[in-house]
Design an enzyme around this catalytic site. Structure first.
Site: not given
Ligand SMILES: NC(=O)c1ccc[n+]([C@@H]2O[C@H](COP(=O)([O-])OP(=O)(O)OC[C@H]3O[C@@H](n4cnc5c(N)ncnc54)[C@H](O)[C@@H]3O)[C@@H](O)[C@H]2O)c1
Length: 272
Positions: A37, A75-76, A102, A155, A173, A177, A207-208
């Site tokens: 992360d 960082d990815v 993810n 997504s 975004y 995606k 719900d995050t």
């Molecule tokens: N929450 C939603 O409604 C939703 C819906 C559809 C898809 N998504 C996707 O699900 C995935 C997970 O998101 P989430 O909902 O758990 O949100 P979140 O913000 O809780 O978790 C995302 C994590 O990714 C990490 N991150 C971000 N950029 C990074 C980078 N450059 N390198 C390494 N780590 C990085 C963040 O620090 C965080 O811990 C994401 O790809 C998001 O786009 C989320």
């Protein structure tokens, strides 16, 4: 006996939210985890991103389930650092079988004038970052010669446009995606002869911490459009665990002939 006994999974964005939930769920099925992360803020992101303490908490939760986790702040977008992190994880845990790309960011409340920057950040984290993740993992999967499973978190916005949210970050975004679906289809063809399966998963609102305040800010900014955020099934936001359960199946042998698929976990959002 778990569905994933003896397997090792790489998870990006593992510090919290869905990434943490996937780590817990896969550990419950017997997998050890390599978790990365960024554990830092990205400037265009207006909500607080994960911290090192969050990543440590994921380690604790995995260990509580009797499995091992190697966690690193990476960082990815940084391909060499990601390659080193994967190599270090494989050195400690012995192998790699599953890759969950993810990590992601969102752009509610972006300040005016930052559209170009946010668009680029979105594509670099969620499209280039996914490419970097798969590239870092592939040499190990190919060397082992025992197949594998890669799941990219897209997504519903990877299958259709957003009904709300018009800043550059949101355009980036949706572009990223959708872009990972193309990556997935290329890799699914390319890797099928080696029994490495590649799929995308498409959640509706989860719900995050990423989504905290998003629906509310849309409702204030544009009530007519925000109405379109609703799901046909009677749930406003699904739980991370709902996505993790689908992934636990998708990466297991129960789905051994499932590849090249765009799997919605969306409470019906894509059919309306
Ligand atoms: N929450 C939603 O409604 C939703 C819906 C559809 C898809 N998504 C996707 O699900 C995935 C997970 O998101 P989430 O909902 O758990 O949100 P979140 O913000 O809780 O978790 C995302 C994590 O990714 C990490 N991150 C971000 N950029 C990074 C980078 N450059 N390198 C390494 N780590 C990085 C963040 O620090 C965080 O811990 C994401 O790809 C998001 O786009 C989320």
């Amino acid at each position: 006996m778990g569905k994933l006994d003896g397997k090792v999974a790489l998870i990006t964005g593992a510090a919290r939210g869905q990434g943490r939930s996937h780590a817990e769920r896969l550990a419950e099925e017997g997998a050890d985890i390599i978790g990365v992360d960024i554990c830092e803020q990205i400037d265009t992101v207006t909500y607080p991103m994960a911290t090192s303490e969050d990543l440590e908490e994921t380690v604790r939760l995995v260990e509580q389930r009797g499995r091992r986790m190697v966690a690193q702040a990476v960082d990815v977008r940084n391909a060499p650092a990601l390659k080193s992190a994967v190599a270090a994880g494989v050195a400690q845990l012995g192998r790699l079988d599953i890759v969950l790309a993810n990590a992601g960011i969102m752009f509610q409340g972006l300040s005016p004038g930052r559209d170009d920057e946010a668009f680029r950040d979105a594509v670099e984290v969620m499209l280039v970052g996914v490419w970097n993740t798969i590239q870092a993992a592939l040499p190990t999967l190919e060397r082992q010669g025992e197949g594998g499973s890669i799941v990219i978190t897209s997504s519903v916005n990877g299958l259709k446009g957003m009904v709300a949210g018009t800043n550059g970050g949101n355009f980036g975004y949706a572009a990223a995606k959708h872009g990972v679906v193309g990556l997935m289809r290329m890799y699914a063809n390319y890797l099928a002869p080696q029994s490495i399966r590649v799929n995308t998963i498409h959640p509706t609102g989860v719900d995050t911490p990423m989504l905290a305040g998003f629906a509310e800010s849309m409702a204030t900014a544009n009530p007519a459009l925000a109405g379109g955020l609703g799901n046909p099934l009677p749930v406003q936001l699904i739980e991370s665990r709902d996505v993790s359960n689908a992934i636990a199946w998708l990466v297991s042998d129960e789905a051994r002939y499932v590849t090249g698929v765009t799997l919605p976990v969306d409470a019906g959002a894509c059919v309306k």
